[in-house]
Design a protein around this motif. Sequence first.
Motif, PDB file in Angstrom:
ATOM      1  N   ALA A 182       7.403  -7.646   2.970  1.00  0.00           N
ATOM      2  CA  ALA A 182       7.979  -6.484   3.656  1.00  0.00           C
ATOM      3  C   ALA A 182       8.225  -5.338   2.678  1.00  0.00           C
ATOM      4  N   ARG A 183       8.693  -5.659   1.480  1.00  0.00           N
ATOM      5  CA  ARG A 183       8.954  -4.591   0.502  1.00  0.00           C
ATOM      6  C   ARG A 183       7.658  -3.980  -0.021  1.00  0.00           C
ATOM      7  N   VAL A 184       6.620  -4.769  -0.162  1.00  0.00           N
ATOM      8  CA  VAL A 184       5.332  -4.201  -0.556  1.00  0.00           C
ATOM      9  C   VAL A 184       4.807  -3.300   0.561  1.00  0.00           C
ATOM     10  N   ALA A 185       4.994  -3.716   1.802  1.00  0.00           N
ATOM     11  CA  ALA A 185       4.593  -2.875   2.935  1.00  0.00           C
ATOM     12  C   ALA A 185       5.359  -1.553   2.919  1.00  0.00           C
ATOM     13  N   ASP A 186       6.647  -1.608   2.560  1.00  0.00           N
ATOM     14  CA  ASP A 186       7.445  -0.381   2.465  1.00  0.00           C
ATOM     15  C   ASP A 186       6.917   0.527   1.347  1.00  0.00           C
ATOM     16  N   LEU A 187       6.496  -0.073   0.224  1.00  0.00           N
ATOM     17  CA  LEU A 187       5.921   0.726  -0.855  1.00  0.00           C
ATOM     18  C   LEU A 187       4.638   1.411  -0.399  1.00  0.00           C
ATOM     19  N   SER A 188       3.806   0.685   0.321  1.00  0.00           N
ATOM     20  CA  SER A 188       2.570   1.257   0.839  1.00  0.00           C
ATOM     21  C   SER A 188       2.866   2.394   1.817  1.00  0.00           C
ATOM     22  N   LYS A 189       3.857   2.177   2.673  1.00  0.00           N
ATOM     23  CA  LYS A 189       4.262   3.219   3.621  1.00  0.00           C
ATOM     24  C   LYS A 189       4.787   4.451   2.890  1.00  0.00           C
TER      25      LYS A 189
ATOM     26  N   THR B 240      -1.266  -7.590  -1.485  1.00  0.00           N
ATOM     27  CA  THR B 240       0.131  -7.985  -1.289  1.00  0.00           C
ATOM     28  C   THR B 240       0.409  -9.385  -1.830  1.00  0.00           C
ATOM     29  N   ALA B 241      -0.442 -10.320  -1.525  1.00  0.00           N
ATOM     30  CA  ALA B 241      -0.201 -11.708  -1.958  1.00  0.00           C
ATOM     31  C   ALA B 241      -0.163 -11.812  -3.472  1.00  0.00           C
TER      32      ALA B 241
END
Length: 416
Positions: free
Chosen positions: A70-77, A41-42
């Motif tokens: 948060a948007r990277v987390a959404d992509l992962s989800k 993510t970083a």
Amino acid sequence: MTPITPLLQATQQAAAAVRRLSPAEKTDLLNRLADVLAEHTAEIVAENQKDLDRMPATDPKYDRLKLTEARVADLSKSLREVAILPDPAGEVIFERTIEQGLQLKKIAVPLGVVGVIYEARPNVTVDVASLCLRSGNACVLKGGKEADFSNRYLISLIQSVLVEFGVPKAAVTLLPPDRAVVNELLTATRYVDIIIPRGSESLIQFVRKNSLVPTIETGAGVCHAYVEQTADLDKAAAIVVNARVSRPSVCNSLDCVLVDEAIAERFLPMLTADFNKWNVEVFADEPSYAIFEKAGYTNLQHAQPKDFGREFLDYKCAVKVVADLDEALSHIQAYSSRHSEAIISQDQSLINQFLREVDAAAVYANASTRFTDGGVFGLGAEIGISTQKLHARGPFALEKLVTEKWIVVGDGQVRW
């Protein structure tokens, strides 16, 4: 410029390896990619910042370009959600034995190589790759130069996972960001099976006019909300504000408010507090201009004909007072891009008429147009919102990334 034909050839060859993956292997691959995105993510945010540094924050595309934690987390989800969706490839659509004793079966099969042309949306890189891999397709991605750092890093992560699973890296190929490669891609009928443009109206029209490869139109959204005189005005105001300001740079955001003249003087002033908060510039016709002006709203322009049918992609919207549902329907017919349209009303007969007569991919009653989204509709993710009528309409997602094949099994039958 180096020709991209070798890249396209490699992707076409890699498509066979993707087709051979079992549904379980595809699930494992996408879950592994979700882990890799989360772990990096970083680095993703840092590469994205390099792109953001080259774009003015006032550019309407800035929000589309931006990747946060948060948007990277959404992509992962989203990857995990796509991973558990039913694999559309291999589904038996039709089965029959005909008079001659031949056994017929029609099955869903991957399209092959999916080409996507898009602008400042690095999330599309992940969405397209996940949907294509899950449905057994390879993909060729032509992102914009605005997102080049982001796209190249995301592709490096995707390709590292492909290699882990024994799939050639070329199964997900990122083309150079130069515009010059577009014409070669649009004429690559030998290697690419479908082209999907996602971006501005000018991009979509360019692809439509110049592509020899079959295309699916997605992206352009000129969305309306008609506030009918029986509407619950508090709900109507909340819907209009949400549809305009929650994320103005996306295609399902609201561009034009149509207000019944019977309630215009009560309803429009209800928008001013929130519109002021978000600094929404209003392009108003003469009746609505007078109402806004009387209410003390200052971020106001006299609407010109070009302002209707305009996709603003910003904190801006057009407003028009209409006599009744018929005038609203006529206006929508004239200016809609056939993406998403809404009515706010408590008259069920008028709601039914609106839902029946409006020609759009998604039509709403008493809800924000912002819900038009593959993830929200339970489709995992989307490549875009198709505004055409052949093959797919609405969210172009997993279920539409297949075509059909007839399987015919006989025992020596011939036909004279």
